[in-house]
Write a protein that holds these residues in place. Structure first.
Motif, mmCIF file in Angstrom:
data_model
loop_
_atom_site.group_PDB
_atom_site.id
_atom_site.type_symbol
_atom_site.label_atom_id
_atom_site.label_comp_id
_atom_site.label_asym_id
_atom_site.label_seq_id
_atom_site.Cartn_x
_atom_site.Cartn_y
_atom_site.Cartn_z
ATOM 1 N N GLU A 1 0.750 -1.090 0.022
ATOM 2 C CA GLU A 1 -0.052 0.180 -0.085
ATOM 3 C C GLU A 1 0.988 1.283 -0.110
ATOM 4 O OE1 GLU A 1 -2.245 -0.527 3.436
ATOM 5 O OE2 GLU A 1 -3.653 -2.180 2.655
ATOM 6 N N VAL A 2 2.016 1.203 0.837
ATOM 7 C CA VAL A 2 2.995 2.319 0.826
ATOM 8 C C VAL A 2 3.736 2.640 -0.352
ATOM 9 C CG1 VAL A 2 4.641 3.484 2.215
ATOM 10 C CG2 VAL A 2 2.972 2.349 3.589
ATOM 11 N N SER A 3 4.002 1.562 -0.729
ATOM 12 C CA SER A 3 4.716 1.799 -2.246
ATOM 13 C C SER A 3 3.753 2.140 -3.266
ATOM 14 C CB SER A 3 5.296 0.219 -2.675
ATOM 15 O OG SER A 3 5.991 -0.380 -1.795
ATOM 16 N N ALA A 4 2.404 1.811 -3.264
ATOM 17 C CA ALA A 4 1.450 2.285 -4.270
ATOM 18 C C ALA A 4 1.341 3.822 -4.108
ATOM 19 C CB ALA A 4 0.219 1.769 -4.044
ATOM 20 N N GLU A 5 1.272 4.286 -3.097
ATOM 21 C CA GLU A 5 1.303 5.807 -2.588
ATOM 22 C C GLU A 5 2.598 6.448 -3.375
ATOM 23 O OE1 GLU A 5 0.866 6.009 1.773
ATOM 24 O OE2 GLU A 5 -1.096 4.711 1.591
ATOM 25 N N LEU A 6 3.667 5.800 -3.071
ATOM 26 C CA LEU A 6 4.909 6.364 -3.607
ATOM 27 C C LEU A 6 5.163 6.371 -4.888
ATOM 28 C CD1 LEU A 6 7.350 5.402 -0.673
ATOM 29 C CD2 LEU A 6 6.260 7.626 -0.892
ATOM 30 N N GLY A 7 4.216 5.734 -5.568
ATOM 31 C CA GLY A 7 4.550 5.394 -7.325
ATOM 32 C C GLY A 7 5.052 4.232 -7.733
ATOM 33 N N LEU A 8 4.818 3.121 -6.919
ATOM 34 C CA LEU A 8 5.355 1.740 -7.104
ATOM 35 C C LEU A 8 4.392 0.668 -7.043
ATOM 36 C CD1 LEU A 8 8.276 0.082 -7.775
ATOM 37 C CD2 LEU A 8 8.408 -0.011 -5.234
ATOM 38 N N ASN A 9 4.253 -0.196 -8.403
ATOM 39 C CA ASN A 9 3.475 -0.909 -7.889
ATOM 40 C C ASN A 9 4.296 -2.490 -7.867
ATOM 41 O OD1 ASN A 9 0.662 -2.549 -8.355
ATOM 42 N ND2 ASN A 9 1.430 -3.001 -10.517
ATOM 43 N N ILE A 10 3.960 -3.252 -6.608
ATOM 44 C CA ILE A 10 4.601 -4.761 -6.345
ATOM 45 C C ILE A 10 3.537 -5.497 -5.869
ATOM 46 C CG2 ILE A 10 6.916 -3.572 -5.771
ATOM 47 C CD1 ILE A 10 5.969 -3.737 -2.808
ATOM 48 N N LEU A 11 3.846 -6.904 -5.876
ATOM 49 C CA LEU A 11 2.883 -7.806 -5.431
ATOM 50 C C LEU A 11 3.041 -8.181 -3.759
ATOM 51 C CD1 LEU A 11 2.771 -10.648 -8.232
ATOM 52 C CD2 LEU A 11 1.021 -8.927 -7.427
ATOM 53 N N GLY A 12 2.072 -8.340 -3.129
ATOM 54 C CA GLY A 12 2.240 -8.887 -1.710
ATOM 55 C C GLY A 12 1.732 -10.294 -1.386
ATOM 56 N N ASN A 13 1.666 -10.663 -0.212
ATOM 57 C CA ASN A 13 1.202 -11.989 0.260
ATOM 58 C C ASN A 13 -0.279 -12.261 -0.033
ATOM 59 O OD1 ASN A 13 0.541 -10.576 2.154
ATOM 60 N ND2 ASN A 13 0.448 -12.535 3.339
ATOM 61 N N LEU A 14 -0.861 -13.694 -0.029
ATOM 62 C CA LEU A 14 -2.201 -14.000 -0.548
ATOM 63 C C LEU A 14 -2.775 -14.241 0.430
ATOM 64 C CD1 LEU A 14 -1.488 -15.451 -3.976
ATOM 65 C CD2 LEU A 14 -2.399 -13.161 -3.449
ATOM 66 N N GLY A 15 -2.681 -13.689 1.903
ATOM 67 C CA GLY A 15 -3.480 -14.408 3.059
ATOM 68 C C GLY A 15 -2.801 -15.466 3.626
ATOM 69 N N LYS A 16 -3.699 -16.196 4.460
ATOM 70 C CA LYS A 16 -3.328 -17.529 4.812
ATOM 71 C C LYS A 16 -3.017 -18.712 3.937
ATOM 72 C CE LYS A 16 -2.516 -20.207 8.643
ATOM 73 N NZ LYS A 16 -1.251 -20.213 9.596
ATOM 74 N N THR A 17 -1.998 -19.135 3.608
ATOM 75 C CA THR A 17 -1.646 -19.951 2.550
ATOM 76 C C THR A 17 -1.339 -21.311 3.124
ATOM 77 O OG1 THR A 17 0.738 -19.456 2.500
ATOM 78 C CG2 THR A 17 -1.059 -18.128 0.828
ATOM 79 N N GLY A 18 -1.007 -21.578 4.422
ATOM 80 C CA GLY A 18 -0.640 -22.867 5.012
ATOM 81 C C GLY A 18 -0.007 -22.725 6.228
ATOM 82 N N SER A 19 0.743 -23.690 6.718
ATOM 83 C CA SER A 19 1.352 -23.830 7.875
ATOM 84 C C SER A 19 2.153 -22.676 8.247
ATOM 85 C CB SER A 19 1.856 -25.275 8.263
ATOM 86 O OG SER A 19 2.783 -25.616 7.346
ATOM 87 N N PHE A 20 3.113 -22.320 7.134
ATOM 88 C CA PHE A 20 4.083 -21.186 7.137
ATOM 89 C C PHE A 20 3.271 -19.966 7.011
ATOM 90 C CE2 PHE A 20 7.022 -24.819 5.826
ATOM 91 C CZ PHE A 20 7.780 -24.737 7.045
ATOM 92 N N ASP A 21 3.440 -19.019 8.006
ATOM 93 C CA ASP A 21 2.821 -17.708 7.835
ATOM 94 C C ASP A 21 3.807 -16.815 6.956
ATOM 95 O OD1 ASP A 21 0.227 -18.251 8.859
ATOM 96 O OD2 ASP A 21 1.217 -17.835 10.675
ATOM 97 N N VAL A 22 3.764 -16.441 5.533
ATOM 98 C CA VAL A 22 4.672 -15.820 4.728
ATOM 99 C C VAL A 22 4.250 -14.590 4.495
ATOM 100 C CG1 VAL A 22 5.954 -16.046 2.858
ATOM 101 C CG2 VAL A 22 5.221 -18.110 3.682
ATOM 102 N N GLU A 23 5.043 -13.487 5.018
ATOM 103 C CA GLU A 23 4.871 -12.089 4.755
ATOM 104 C C GLU A 23 6.014 -11.781 3.728
ATOM 105 O OE1 GLU A 23 2.750 -9.749 5.860
ATOM 106 O OE2 GLU A 23 1.807 -11.330 6.767
#
Length: 472
Positions: free
Chosen positions: A398-420
């Motif tokens: 979200e902050v990157s978008a405010e600064l003019g940068l488009n990136i992908l983030g994580n997709l929520g709870k995907t399994g036993s490893f919580d991945v940020e």
């Protein structure tokens, strides 16, 4: 959080209901321009799609030219068209890894469904009808149709649809050395453990009942650009061959040049998969197109049986989509663009490691070619994850978008490893100057979120932050 007023009024059912989507009015190179006038650096090419950027006149002309010839040909009829044949020739003329035929569909999810149905039909055609089981990996993602979700180990995306999801799919551990290797365990020991786990699963199911093992060659959004530990896919190939199980590799996100070679499996020392899904970079997003590639064995099974591909769609091998993808692939070859992927990939890796790798909360920087991710940990020293509800990496997006940068983030709870994580996968035409700008904007975003996070969560975050800083 209430439904956004614009979203409530719009006749489009937007995927996120709580905020108003910003309108893109134009694009050029690796950037796009918003209605507000803000220019955004697209550091992820959408979801790793727009590999030639957002405006390519040659591709536009190819689309126009094709529409001037014929707009639609039904693949289920007795007809074909030049561009579908030419695209297949372009991809398979050298039979990479023994792959010799292509099925062209629309989305990556459709490609996964087509691959699963192809594997099922193959075994029916050769008289091994008992092979109905599929094995996939936990925390994987192969698409959002019901068939694709059935082989996807993505917990939150499967949750709503569990009554519809097939029960002939089981899951083994992903190859995720950063988080899953035990202390003191070597790569070779880790690979051997995963190899034995896969073999044990085949034996548990009954090896004569297993149709295929499905895996992303380099993990995509669920784990974040995780390359396999050296030797992993050689071990997988060996186990599949021993029990007559097909190897299906999903390169919808990581393939078609993204890792520096046309196919990511080319870096794994294997002969290739039996079936492979491709997409995203295949047509670079100009017109939807994905595909399934198959080897001679699969073709011979159908040719020696019914002589009919049972699977099909109305818009399969759509001429306009094939024309766009053919133009994309010719540009990549003519301009040696994969050389730029390799060169700029090294530049991106160096910049990420130098500028981002030492920052607080950064646990791992990983990837290949122009397909990279940064994983964040509450405490990288102990590999303690952030609580999912803290929304750490999505806040960076979200902050990157405010600064003019488009990136992908994580997709929520995907399994036993919580991945940020965040993913940086810029178009193949990116320059060194643009990479430096991307990384500096990302660094600024991370630092702003760290400051915000520390204020929000007080002493607990300060202690973790202080402990990490002491190690710098």
């Amino acid at each position: 959080m209430p439904v956004n007023a614009f979203v409530a009024r719009s006749h489009v059912l937007h995927r996120a209901l709580a905020y108003e989507p910003q309108k893109i009015v134009s694009g050029s190179g690796i950037s796009f321009t918003l209605e507000s006038g803000q220019v955004v650096l697209d550091a992820c090419a959408g979801p790793s799609v727009s590999i030639l950027g957002h405006h390519q006149p040659e591709v536009t002309q190819a689309i126009v030219d094709q529409l001037g010839k014929i707009g639609y040909v039904y693949s289920g009829s007795r007809y074909t068209c030049d561009v579908a044949e030419e695209l297949a020739d372009e991809l398979l003329q050298e039979s990479p890894g023994g792959l010799v035929k292509a099925i062209f569909v629309n989305s990556g999810s459709e490609a996964t469904d087509a691959a699963l149905k192809l594997a099922t039909q193959y075994f029916c055609e050769i008289g091994q009808t008992e092979r109905i089981n599929f094995v996939s990996r936990k925390q994987s993602y192969h698409g959002n149709t019901l068939g694709a979700l059935s082989v996807s180990g993505h917990e939150s995306r499967r949750a709503y649809y569990r009554p519809w999801i097939a029960d002939n799919v089981s899951f083994v551990d992903p190859c995720y050395g950063y988080r899953a290797k035990e202390v003191g365990e070597s790569d070779a020991q880790y690979v051997l453990k995963l190899k034995q786990q896969l073999e044990n699963e085949f034996l548990r199911l009954g090896p004569d009942t297993v149709a295929a093992f499905v895996a992303e060659t380099v993990s995509g959004t669920t784990l974040g650009c995780v390359p396999p530990v050296p030797g992993y896919f050689a071990a997988v190939r060996e186990v599949c061959d021993r029990y007559g199980v097909l190897l299906i590799l999903d390169e919808i996100m990581c393939g078609m040049g993204k890792t520096g070679t046309m196919h990511a499996w080319e870096q794994e020392g294997i002969r290739g998969p039996d079936i492979q899904m491709v997409g995203k970079a295949l047509g670079a997003g100009f017109v939807p197109l994905s595909g399934v590639l198959l080897n001679q064995k699969i073709f011979d099974g159908i040719a020696g049986g019914s002589k009919v591909l049972a699977h099909g769609h109305t818009f399969q091998a759509h001429p306009t989509a094939c024309a766009a993808a053919l133009a994309v692939q010719k540009i990549i070859k003519r301009d040696s663009i994969l050389d730029n992927v390799s060169t700029m990939g090294c530049c991106l890796e160096a910049e990420l490691r130098q500028e981002i790798g030492h920052l607080p909360y950064v646990g791992d920087v990983r990837g290949r070619g122009l397909f990279w991710a940064v994983e964040f940990m509450l405490d990288p020293l102990t590999k303690t994850s952030f609580p999912v509800e803290h929304n750490f990496s999505n806040r960076i997006v979200e902050v990157s978008a405010e600064l003019g940068l488009n990136i992908l983030g994580n997709l929520g709870k995907t399994g036993s490893f919580d991945v940020e994580l965040v993913i940086i996968s810029p178009p193949y035409i990116v320059t060194e100057t643009e990479i430096k700008s991307i990384v500096q904007l990302l660094k600024r975003s991370i630092l702003l979120v760290i400051e915000e996070y520390t204020l929000r969560f007080g002493k607990k975050a300060e202690l973790a932050l202080g402990r990490i800083q002491c190690q710098l």
